[in-house]
Every structure is written in structure tokens, then in C-alpha cells.
Write an enzyme that holds these catalytic residues in place. Sequence first.
Site, PDB file in Angstrom:
ATOM      1  CD  GLU A  96      -2.570   2.026  -1.812  1.00 57.69           C
ATOM      2  OE1 GLU A  96      -2.636   1.143  -0.946  1.00 57.69           O
ATOM      3  OE2 GLU A  96      -3.266   1.981  -2.845  1.00 57.69           O
ATOM      4  CG  ASP A 126      -7.197   2.725  -3.932  1.00 56.44           C
ATOM      5  OD1 ASP A 126      -6.803   2.541  -2.772  1.00 56.44           O
ATOM      6  OD2 ASP A 126      -7.748   1.827  -4.611  1.00 56.44           O
TER       7      ASP A 126
HETATM    8  C1  GLC Z   1      -5.851   0.273  -1.610  1.00 58.26           C
HETATM    9  C2  GLC Z   1      -6.676   0.628  -0.391  1.00 58.26           C
HETATM   10  C3  GLC Z   1      -7.301  -0.621   0.134  1.00 58.26           C
HETATM   11  C4  GLC Z   1      -8.203  -1.182  -0.941  1.00 58.26           C
HETATM   12  C5  GLC Z   1      -7.427  -1.426  -2.231  1.00 58.26           C
HETATM   13  C6  GLC Z   1      -8.356  -1.655  -3.388  1.00 58.26           C
HETATM   14  O1  GLC Z   1      -4.764  -0.539  -1.305  1.00 58.26           O
HETATM   15  O2  GLC Z   1      -5.900   1.287   0.547  1.00 58.26           O
HETATM   16  O3  GLC Z   1      -8.018  -0.411   1.312  1.00 58.26           O
HETATM   17  O4  GLC Z   1      -8.745  -2.396  -0.503  1.00 58.26           O
HETATM   18  O5  GLC Z   1      -6.658  -0.313  -2.580  1.00 58.26           O
HETATM   19  O6  GLC Z   1      -8.994  -0.477  -3.759  1.00 58.26           O
END
Ligand code: GLC
Length: 530
Positions: free
Chosen positions: A276, A205
Amino acid sequence: MPAPSAPWWRDAVFYQVYVRSFADSDGDGLGDLPGITSHLRYLRDLGVDAVWITPFYPSPQHDAGYDVSDYTGVDPLFGSLGDVDDLLTRAHRLGLKVVVDLVPNHTSVEHAWFRAALDAPAGSPERARYLFRPGKGRGGARPPNNWSSVFGGPAWSRIHDGQWYLHLFDATQPDLDWSNPEVAAMFDDVLRFWLDRGVDGFRIDVAHGLAKDRSLRNQRGRRSGETDLPSDRQGSMVERRDVDEPMWDQPGVHDIYRSWRRLLDTYDGDRMAVAEAWTRTPESMARYVRPDELHQAFNFAWLLAPWSAAAFADVIRGTLDAVRPVGAAPTWVLSNHDVVRHPTRYGGGHRGLARARAATLTMLALPGSAYLYQGEELGLEEVDVPPEFRQDPVWFRTGGVGRDGARVPMPWRGTHSPYGFSRAGTTPWLPMPDDWARLTVAAQRRDPASTWSFYRDALRARRRFADAGEDVEIVDGRATVLEVRRGPLTVVCNCGPRPARLPPGTVVLTSGPLDGHLLPPDTAAWVACA
Ligand code: GLC
């Protein structure tokens, strides 16, 4: 092309399970781990290779579990560690890999470390695991810098003794200080904990956020508290190479991933990690997948592109050009739990769905790996969740933008809510639309022309072209039609207003009906060329 011995993830199709919305086994209106386990056969039958499960760890759930208070536990809302073990065993028996979500950028305010930090004085080792700073101005009443939260509003909150802490997301998600070795050591243990339990990988994440500019200097060209919504940030990702972002994509993140790679490599079974990382350019995305770093990074470029053959061609070219020099395979994704579902992005209704299916078929023809988001195999659209049912912190911090519409539970069967998602009579955590009876899994499995049957057929056909290699040729010349050749497979996607001719060969699969021998607008086809 991937070598015959290429690791499983290199061309895998991953299915993202949003745990609270997939299947509820105990009737509390919230999906859970046993609910996933009892539907693994469904995923196997659909034809995916791996499952990515969003966070199920103990959490006060201020950001749907992305605010973790204990990284090696399971929130009782979702089950127990024993349920994780059962899920892994069953998945592996069915030949499915399992990837779990890791949230290393921030903890929950209820994590033991943050509680200890609040109890300890300024300057203490407890505070040094986070980014606490004195404020600016008279009495330190202004935040330490001008950074904004991705969720809207300032990125700083003030505590009882006047210090401020940084949170790039919600105020309940304090950012960790990754320059503190204690933080890295804790996450090494977390990685090992889940690897020892048998997970096949991690989705990292906010992978581009862990390292901040050491001085925490102001961001140039922005006012304090100026909102930087995910949609703004994402929408401008590719074009604004010049933007100043001392909180994102700093060189220091790569040291973290090099060290994780070394750790992952001590395990057998091609364990992997996918970043991500909302980076600004394909080249910066590719830095996360250098040979000694992570295995994959989400490629959000297509998800941000408009419905346009030229835009799709640019994305494919830009992506492949960026990953080729580092030897990585690309990834593709059209939907996830943070963005508007792709049929809705493409205009909704019949046309939106036709385009979504065409985009999916095009994506699945490309080399590398693809990520699907639960419910897209049903053609689900974004739901307009009424304000009184909204749960997403983004909705509250911005007063009107939110992600709940992509997170409505899965309709499995039946004619009314909760459509088999939960026990009859249960109220799901987000309301399910009244008109979803024709969209349920049960209804669509019976219909060979349904979106579900289309996904199943496409995933099956994809396996037939597993050896098609990683080289693609974008056949140029027709501005409204995208034509991409990959070994024996050619995919044609008609983004224009008029029917298009197909290249010679055998039509393997189409995303919608053909018009005689012609490919109608908003339709894609796979053609096997001799
Ligand atoms: C990422 C997740 C999202 C979350 C954010 C903070 O972007 O996909 O859902 O709110 O991180 O952890």
C-alpha cells in the site's frame, strides 16, 4: 502475457474483507474470524481467487486495528489463533488464497515496546526503536519539525519528560525507527510466524512510509501542523512530482522490501506481498515491484481519476508503461476501506451505480490483478454515518472528514438491521441504513439483473479470457469512449453523453442494458472479436 507457469497472484482477483464489518458470529456487533470462515463459500461462489483480511491482531482499536499491540496474536474481539488456522484450512480447501495485513510503519501505544520506551529515559535503547526527539524553541515546547499527521494536525506528540515522538497517523500510532536493526529483526519474525501458519501473503500497510529522511528535516513549503488529509495527499498524487516529502517514499524503503523478498522466497507456494504505497507517480509505484522487491503494489491512479475516458486511458497507459520495464503485472482497484465507495464517487444514485459497474467491468478486462472491496459486489454506496456514531480517528482529528461511511457492515439477508450481519436484535458497531433490504446478498442473488449477479458473471467471464495476455492496445480517437483491446477481448466503456457503436464481434457481457446495438452512456461492454 503471463507464462503458463505464472504465479497465482499475477492475475488473481482479491477480495478485501474488512473484518469488523463482514460477518459477526458471536453477536457482539463486530465482525470476526469465524464469521469470515463461515462465508468463504460465498466468496468462492462469487468467483474471487484470494481474500485479503484487514488487521485482526490485539489492538486498542484506536484506528480499527491498524494500531497493533501484538503482531503475532489475535484480538479476542475477532477470535483466536485457532480461528486463523481454521480459516486458512477451510479457505485452502475451497481453493482460496489468504493474505493478511501487516502494519510495520507504526505500533500501537500499547505495544510492549512503546510502553517500555515511555518507562525508559531519553537516549535509551527502548526509545531508539521509535522516533523520539527533543522539541524546538524555549523549553523544547515546539515539535521537532513541521511534519503533519496524515490524519490531521501535527505529526508529533509530547510525553511526560518533554520529549516528542513522531506519529504520521494518530497519536496512538507511534512510528517505528526502521534504521534500528531490532525493528527489522522483529518484523522478520512476524513474517515468518504467519508464513509458517500458512498465509499466502501480506498486504503491507503504509509501505511507502517506513524509511524517513535520516535528519528528520523540515518539509519544504509547508507550515507546521498544516493538515495533510489522505484525500489531499491522494488527490494530488499524480500531478505533483515536485513536492518535497522527507517522510514518504525514501530510497531506504527498498532495502527493506529486498530483504523481505529474500525471506518470502525461502517459502514454497508463491507467497506474495502487495504494497500500500501512495506514491506520487506511476514510476515511483513501479520501484516497489522491481524483480527483487515486492510482488505487487496497489495502483491507486484509477481510484483517483475522474469519470472520463481520457483520464482512464491515461491511467492505463501510465500504469502499463511504468510496470513493463520492471516486468511486473499491474494491479487495479476502485474501492477500499479508506476511500469513498466508487458508486458515490461517480455521483451516486442510478447514474453512480451504472458508472461504477462500467468501471468495474473495464478494470476486470485489463491484464494483471484486481482488488475488490467487500460490499462493492452489492453496489453499496458510501453511508452518511451520523456524527454521534463516528469511530474513525480521522473524523476526530479533522472535525468532519472520515472513513466510516465506507465501513458499514455487510447486509446479508432480511429486511432490517443488522440484515444477517449479526444475530437479530444486535446493534452493529456502525448503524446500517433502513433502506438496505433490497441490497442484501440474499435479495440480489435471486435477481439476475442485480449488481451481485453482474459481479459473479463478470468474474466468470474473466476466467474465460485468462489467456488473453498482458499486452493491451488503447484504441484512440473517440474522446468520450474508452476502447481497449487485449488479445481476443475488447472492452468499451462509454463515458460520454451519447450512445456509442460497439466494435464487430460477439458481446460477452455488459454492465447494463444495451440500447439496440448501441452502448448507452455510463455503460461498458466486453466484445469478443474473432
Ligand atoms: C493505511 C490503512 C488505513 C490506516 C492507515 C494507518 O492507510 O489502510 O486504514 O488508517 O494505514 O495504519
